[in-house]
Scaffold this active site. Sequence first.
Site, PDB file in Angstrom:
ATOM      1  N   GLU B  60    -105.535  23.366 -17.717  1.00 20.98           N
ATOM      2  CA  GLU B  60    -106.236  24.012 -18.835  1.00 20.98           C
ATOM      3  C   GLU B  60    -106.840  25.366 -18.460  1.00 20.98           C
ATOM      4  O   GLU B  60    -106.810  26.304 -19.258  1.00 20.98           O
ATOM      5  CB  GLU B  60    -107.323  23.086 -19.394  1.00 20.98           C
ATOM      6  CG  GLU B  60    -106.785  21.865 -20.140  1.00 20.98           C
ATOM      7  CD  GLU B  60    -106.385  20.722 -19.219  1.00 20.98           C
ATOM      8  OE1 GLU B  60    -106.653  20.810 -18.001  1.00 20.98           O
ATOM      9  OE2 GLU B  60    -105.793  19.734 -19.711  1.00 20.98           O
ATOM     10  N   HIS B 129    -112.124  11.668 -25.298  1.00 26.03           N
ATOM     11  CA  HIS B 129    -111.083  12.217 -26.177  1.00 26.03           C
ATOM     12  C   HIS B 129    -111.543  12.219 -27.632  1.00 26.03           C
ATOM     13  O   HIS B 129    -110.727  12.097 -28.538  1.00 26.03           O
ATOM     14  CB  HIS B 129    -109.784  11.401 -26.070  1.00 26.03           C
ATOM     15  CG  HIS B 129    -109.086  11.527 -24.756  1.00 26.03           C
ATOM     16  ND1 HIS B 129    -109.552  10.922 -23.619  1.00 26.03           N
ATOM     17  CD2 HIS B 129    -107.963  12.206 -24.392  1.00 26.03           C
ATOM     18  CE1 HIS B 129    -108.735  11.197 -22.607  1.00 26.03           C
ATOM     19  NE2 HIS B 129    -107.766  11.981 -23.048  1.00 26.03           N
TER      20      HIS B 129
END
Lengths: 330, 331
Positions: B60, B129
């Site tokens: 990321e 998440h």
Amino acid sequence: MEQTKTLKLVPELSDEKLKGLYQQMWLIRYFDEQVDQFFAKGLIHGTTHLAVGQEATAAGACALLSDEDKITSTHRGHGHSIAKGGRVDKMMAELFGRTTGYCKGKGGSMHIADLDKGNLGAMGIVGGGIPLAVGSALTAHMKKLDYVTVCFFGDGASNEGSFHEAVNMASIWDLPVVFFCENNQYGMSGNVSEMTNVEHIADRSAAYGIPGVVVDGNDIIEVINATYEATERARRGEGPTLIEAKTYRWKGHSKSDAKKYRTREEEKDWRDNRDPIKRFKEDLLEAGIATEDELETIKQAAKQEMDEAVEFAQNSPMPSLDELLTDVYA
Amino acid sequence: MREITYLEAVREAMSIEMRKNNDVFLMGEDIGVYGGAFGVSRGMIEEFGPERIRNTPISEAGIAGAAVGSALTGMRPIMELQFSDFITIALDQIVNQAAKLRYMYGGKGKVPMVVRTPSGSGTGAAAQHSQSLEAWVTHIPGLKVVQPSTAYDAKGLLKAAMDDDNPVIFYEHKLLYKTSSEVPEEEYSIPLGKADVKREGTDITIVATAIMVHKALEAAAELEKEGISVEVVDPRTLVPLDTETIIESVAKTGHLVVVHEAVKRGGFGGEIASMIAESEAFDYLDAPIKRLGGVETPIPYNPELEKAAIPQVPDIVNAVKETLTKKAVAK
């Protein structure tokens, strides 16, 4: 008659270019020594990171780059900026916080950028510029432009996750980028041998399937040769190279550093025996490229350019308070 | 007019733009043949190829930094951040680089990039998440922050985000991906910083974001049966914030409930409430401002606990009634 030694240069460089590099190395040294003095006198505020003793890495790595080629720089970035064609007057004005500075006085020592010359800017976050360099290389790749990006970072940054992510991405996509590690032996205080268990940072290249090269970062000829080969490889579309240039910062990490983590003897050894400017001077003399007098004239020219830069900076206007709110959004 | 889903609207906005502008490309994890974790980019690699639908390693920070660097040098990248929770890993590049380069370079350079990312709970994916972390990025000068609540808004706002020369964080709510609304086939842009009054009313204003817009509309329909007229304002973008529309609405109704899914403490609702408290609308308030947000826990796995962690329709109904009752007591 004594035969002159030739420089072991791989790319062809004119005598004028080589003398120009010698001048540039002095300019880098004078700039940072001047900054050091101004800090000591309280004429510049904030903080700064000096690259005295590391002149050969910046000058050598940028020696063959055009204005189209890009670099990303670091907190210790004054030398990179000068080597990439930056003007010392605008740089010094920036450190004085003046409107005529590269960043209009908003960036300071750690954020000098000159996009017109391909300097994508100095990043104050250790390792922060490495993925950014990969992005710059991605643009070249996607737009089919033939520029290369040289990404400067230090031994400390090679322990950041961003290094791993970025080098891996550049490798799998064969991007035209050169990862140029200036290993000056220390992070802020941590010696490289305490912070990694590999002998060379360049050994890490094996983990990404790219070439890794170790050079004497205080020998500008070695730096030029290695960077030349890496940039040529990149331009051929064969992907990145990791170059590690072993060097040494003569000064402390930043403005307040008692340097308790190393000995004065060690510093003296690097200064007396491994000075990159002195070394290049000997090379130029031995190869008959310049005379002692010529080199002295070149050195004085660098000094004069620096003096004029200081005058320019000191006589430049301060930004108005209106500047505070501009440039946040495009 | 035809209806398409929110997910299709996002994909359509990207595809239209990519057909017109070669500088625009999508980069992210599993966005290639897999089609993205939620299927947003499904079919795009077939149309645009792997160069422009650029499948990345799980990196990321690397992806975000590559987006910044490519944007600074002339591309217009869209980064798909697989789950908005993963912004923690990309945040240095977004906060310290993307948001600041232009300012610290004295106005030189620009970073036209969009970070698209699914956020929110309701999928049973638990604590790592399911978060709604948008308030973090609203705190950073130099970033813009968008939270569309409908398919129509998603398409128009994404167009504006892609056209913007600044880094834009574009939050897509996972539970909204399958919701549909009327969406024109042609391209259109909804300016960033323009709120939308999703329902007009006269008694009370609810400012709601993302999926809470729909819950607020449900609550408003219920309250209407009891004769309470609710106005629902969807800011659509948090930065820039359309303060004018919110102030106007509150000045009209004299009551404000703010509702978002993100944890209430430190959430953007505090910003909206403070903004009203500092504005001329304060004088029109007949009762204290009420904030609804997520409880101060990580998002739990068990579905009943998960639902209880964020505001639901009955909570909004109660908050409205409570706010209106306070008015009666005050008088």
